[in-house]
Design an enzyme around this catalytic site. Structure first.
Site, short mmCIF file in Angstrom:
data_model
loop_
_atom_site.label_atom_id
_atom_site.label_comp_id
_atom_site.label_asym_id
_atom_site.label_seq_id
_atom_site.Cartn_x
_atom_site.Cartn_y
_atom_site.Cartn_z
N ARG A 123 0.82 -1.23 0.00
CA ARG A 123 0.00 0.00 0.00
C ARG A 123 0.85 1.27 0.00
NH1 ARG A 123 -3.33 -2.94 3.75
NH2 ARG A 123 -4.94 -3.97 2.55
N LYS A 145 3.21 11.78 -10.85
CA LYS A 145 2.34 10.98 -11.71
C LYS A 145 3.07 9.69 -12.06
CE LYS A 145 -0.66 14.33 -13.98
NZ LYS A 145 -1.04 14.97 -15.27
N GLU A 187 9.86 19.56 -24.11
CA GLU A 187 9.19 19.77 -22.82
C GLU A 187 9.79 20.97 -22.07
OE1 GLU A 187 6.48 18.11 -21.93
OE2 GLU A 187 6.57 16.09 -22.78
N LYS A 229 7.57 23.57 -12.90
CA LYS A 229 6.70 22.42 -12.65
C LYS A 229 6.40 22.29 -11.15
CE LYS A 229 5.36 17.79 -13.50
NZ LYS A 229 5.39 16.59 -14.31
N GLU A 239 -4.43 17.76 -10.07
CA GLU A 239 -5.02 18.26 -11.32
C GLU A 239 -6.52 18.50 -11.17
OE1 GLU A 239 -2.86 16.56 -14.67
OE2 GLU A 239 -4.65 16.78 -15.88
N ARG A 244 -2.69 22.46 -13.09
CA ARG A 244 -1.74 21.43 -13.52
C ARG A 244 -2.03 20.99 -14.96
NH1 ARG A 244 0.99 16.42 -10.19
NH2 ARG A 244 2.22 15.68 -11.96
N ASN A 248 -0.27 20.06 -19.91
CA ASN A 248 -0.63 19.25 -21.07
C ASN A 248 -0.60 20.06 -22.37
OD1 ASN A 248 -1.09 16.93 -19.52
ND2 ASN A 248 -3.11 17.70 -18.94
N HIS A 251 -0.17 18.38 -25.68
CA HIS A 251 -0.31 16.94 -25.49
C HIS A 251 -1.57 16.36 -26.14
CE1 HIS A 251 3.05 17.51 -22.85
NE2 HIS A 251 3.06 16.26 -22.47
N HIS A 255 -0.92 13.66 -28.62
CA HIS A 255 -1.38 12.30 -28.32
C HIS A 255 -2.05 11.68 -29.55
CE1 HIS A 255 -2.77 9.10 -25.64
NE2 HIS A 255 -3.87 9.10 -26.39
N HIS A 269 7.61 10.73 -27.95
CA HIS A 269 6.64 11.53 -27.20
C HIS A 269 6.96 13.03 -27.28
CE1 HIS A 269 3.84 12.69 -24.05
NE2 HIS A 269 4.83 13.27 -23.40
P1 NAD Z 1 12.60 6.35 -21.92
O1 NAD Z 1 12.54 6.13 -20.47
O2 NAD Z 1 12.10 5.25 -22.80
O3 NAD Z 1 14.10 6.68 -22.34
C1 NAD Z 1 14.39 6.93 -23.70
C2 NAD Z 1 15.55 6.05 -24.19
O4 NAD Z 1 16.76 6.57 -23.68
C3 NAD Z 1 15.48 4.61 -23.73
O5 NAD Z 1 15.95 3.78 -24.77
C4 NAD Z 1 16.47 4.55 -22.57
O6 NAD Z 1 17.02 3.28 -22.39
C5 NAD Z 1 17.49 5.54 -23.02
N1 NAD Z 1 18.23 6.24 -21.96
C6 NAD Z 1 17.72 6.80 -20.85
N2 NAD Z 1 18.69 7.49 -20.20
C7 NAD Z 1 19.82 7.34 -20.91
C8 NAD Z 1 21.13 7.84 -20.77
N3 NAD Z 1 21.46 8.69 -19.80
N4 NAD Z 1 22.06 7.46 -21.68
C9 NAD Z 1 21.72 6.64 -22.73
N5 NAD Z 1 20.49 6.17 -22.94
C10 NAD Z 1 19.55 6.53 -22.04
O7 NAD Z 1 11.80 7.65 -22.39
P2 NAD Z 1 11.59 9.10 -21.76
O8 NAD Z 1 11.43 9.98 -22.92
O9 NAD Z 1 12.58 9.43 -20.71
O10 NAD Z 1 10.19 8.94 -21.04
C11 NAD Z 1 9.01 8.65 -21.74
C12 NAD Z 1 7.99 8.13 -20.78
O11 NAD Z 1 7.73 9.14 -19.80
C13 NAD Z 1 6.66 7.79 -21.41
O12 NAD Z 1 6.24 6.54 -20.93
C14 NAD Z 1 5.72 8.89 -20.91
O13 NAD Z 1 4.39 8.44 -20.78
C15 NAD Z 1 6.33 9.21 -19.58
N6 NAD Z 1 6.03 10.55 -19.06
C16 NAD Z 1 5.57 10.66 -17.79
C17 NAD Z 1 5.31 11.89 -17.25
C18 NAD Z 1 4.87 12.02 -15.83
O14 NAD Z 1 4.50 13.12 -15.40
N7 NAD Z 1 4.93 10.95 -15.06
C19 NAD Z 1 5.52 13.06 -18.01
C20 NAD Z 1 6.00 12.92 -19.30
C21 NAD Z 1 6.26 11.66 -19.83
N1 GLY Z 2 3.43 15.69 -17.22
C1 GLY Z 2 2.23 16.37 -16.83
C2 GLY Z 2 2.06 16.43 -15.35
O1 GLY Z 2 2.91 16.02 -14.60
O2 GLY Z 2 1.05 16.88 -14.90
#
Ligand code: NAD
Ligand code: GLY
Length: 370
Positions: A123, A145, A187, A229, A239, A244, A248, A251, A255, A269
């Site tokens: 939990r 998130k 971003e 942020k 949100e 918040r 987006n 987005h 999306h 993305h």
């Molecule tokens: P990712 O985690 O897939 O990383 C991108 C690529 O870079 C991967 O192949 C990874 O192995 C590689 N990588 C990461 N760090 C590295 C480094 N220092 N050196 C070499 N390679 C490296 O993608 P991302 O763009 O970081 O994240 C995308 C994800 O984030 C999506 O799932 C999206 O939904 C999520 N997201 C979440 C939020 C949130 O608020 N929680 C906000 C935006 C995006």
């Molecule tokens: N990435 C959008 C949020 O954190 O609200």
């Protein structure tokens, strides 16, 4: 380089985002008493482990800790029910307790997945974000998130669960593929467009240097983005007020483009968000909310930094109405209406809950035919 600390001021569970160089090298020291056991669970992916695993291991080892590694396949597929089961079962087998901290070392995929596992393990246990992509440093690691994807769509199952600490080590950006760095940069620009015209102007002047690896520019951009942020999250953690939701920006359009391209390598993305911000700016200009010249400034900046900025270049064989159909599956749908983030000029983002989706489809037909 000095470390910048940005507080995330949440009542009852405030935490720090530290931004700087050498944070992984001093990981044990940074985490301090949060590491209360000899064994420290670290979830990562194979790409990140290959580049940064040894440093994390050495830093923990020097302080008498041992890293227990769960190294996942890189890629979005890890954010799945099976990925979640894998992480939670692994943590349970390790005997992780609610007061322990699980460490997420990687991009948004690892952060979102590990954060969700931490949210539901017994939990809720604690977790520490070590974001290694620009996108994760400026967005996903901050704000709590967490989510996985399901066959019904992206990020549809998840929880709000704040990390206990975020260490954004800028050194990690040095091993990030150029395309990933650029996608994350979209971003960064987003924060200027949402509420900080001076920061957008800074991006116009310094974006190219940042993408070329200028560490001072990267440090500034990450610190400004995280501060923006953190302020929004502190005001509207769940949100509920609409504040918040401004995060987006780009987005909703983005999306739809990600869905149309199958959430694949065809469009990352951040790249989709860049195009989405172009569309939000042009739609705002068309609605008379923003000068057309200002919208074109947004387009010009993405063009100058090598980000996608024109729909025809995607080579989609699709009508605007089909893109709008993708939007209807958005988790932000509210009683049949889809709120859009539009702009009253650069830095003037606001939530419009009365956008006519048929009009959006017509607009998109025009953009597809440009
Ligand atoms: P990712 O985690 O897939 O990383 C991108 C690529 O870079 C991967 O192949 C990874 O192995 C590689 N990588 C990461 N760090 C590295 C480094 N220092 N050196 C070499 N390679 C490296 O993608 P991302 O763009 O970081 O994240 C995308 C994800 O984030 C999506 O799932 C999206 O939904 C999520 N997201 C979440 C939020 C949130 O608020 N929680 C906000 C935006 C995006
Ligand atoms: N990435 C959008 C949020 O954190 O609200």
């Amino acid at each position: 380089m000095t470390t910048t600390t940005v507080p995330v001021a949440l009542a009852g569970r405030p935490y720090e985002v530290r931004i700087g160089s050498g944070l992984l090298a001093s990981l044990a020291e940074q985490c301090g008493a949060r590491l209360r056991k000899q064994v420290v669970p670290v979830v990562t992916d194979a790409n990140v482990h290959a580049r940064w695993g040894a440093m994390v291991e050495a830093s923990l080892g020097a302080a008498g800790h041992t890293a227990a590694w769960l190294v996942l396949e890189p890629g979005e597929a890890a954010k799945s029910w099976s990925g979640l089961a894998r992480v939670t079962d692994w943590l349970l087998n390790l005997g992780v307790e609610r007061g322990d901290h699980v460490v997420a070392l990687g991009g948004g995929v690892i952060g979102d997945l590990t954060g969700f596992a931490a949210a539901i393990l017994k939990r809720g246990c604690k977790f520490i974000q070590l974001p290694t992509t620009l996108l994760a440093q400026v967005d996903s690691s901050v704000g709590g998130k967490t989510a996985i994807n399901t066959p019904a769509g992206k990020n549809l199952v998840g929880a709000f669960h704040q990390p206990a600490l975020v260490l954004a080590d800028l050194d990690t950006l040095g091993t990030l593929p150029a395309r990933e760095l650029r996608a994350g940069y979209a971003e960064v620009v987003k924060y200027g467009l949402i509420g900080d015209p001076a920061f957008f102007a800074w991006c116009e002047a310094n974006g190219a240097a940042l993408l070329a690896g200028d560490t001072a520019a990267q440090a500034h951009a990450v610190a400004v983005s995280v501060a923006a942020k953190a302020a929004i999250v502190a005001e509207d953690e769940f949100e509920t007020t609409g504040r918040r939701a401004l995060l987006n920006l780009g987005h909703t359009f983005g999306h739809a483009l990600e869905a149309e391209t199958g959430f694949s390598e065809r469009l990352l993305h951040g790249e989709a968000v860049a195009l989405g911000m172009v569309l939000a700016a042009r739609y705002s200009a068309r609605a008379g909310l923003m000068a057309a010249a200002e919208a074109e400034r947004v387009v010009a900046h993405f063009k100058a930094t090598g980000l996608p900025h024109a729909l025809p270049a995607l080579g989609l064989n699709v009508r605007g109405a089909a893109l709008v159909d993708h939007m209807l599956h958005d988790k932000k749908m509210d009683a049949g209406r889809l709120p859009f983030v539009l702009m009253r000029g650069i830095g003037g983002a606001f939530l419009d809950k009365a956008v006519d989706l048929a009009d959006v489809a017509t607009f998109l037909d025009g953009e597809l035919a440009r």
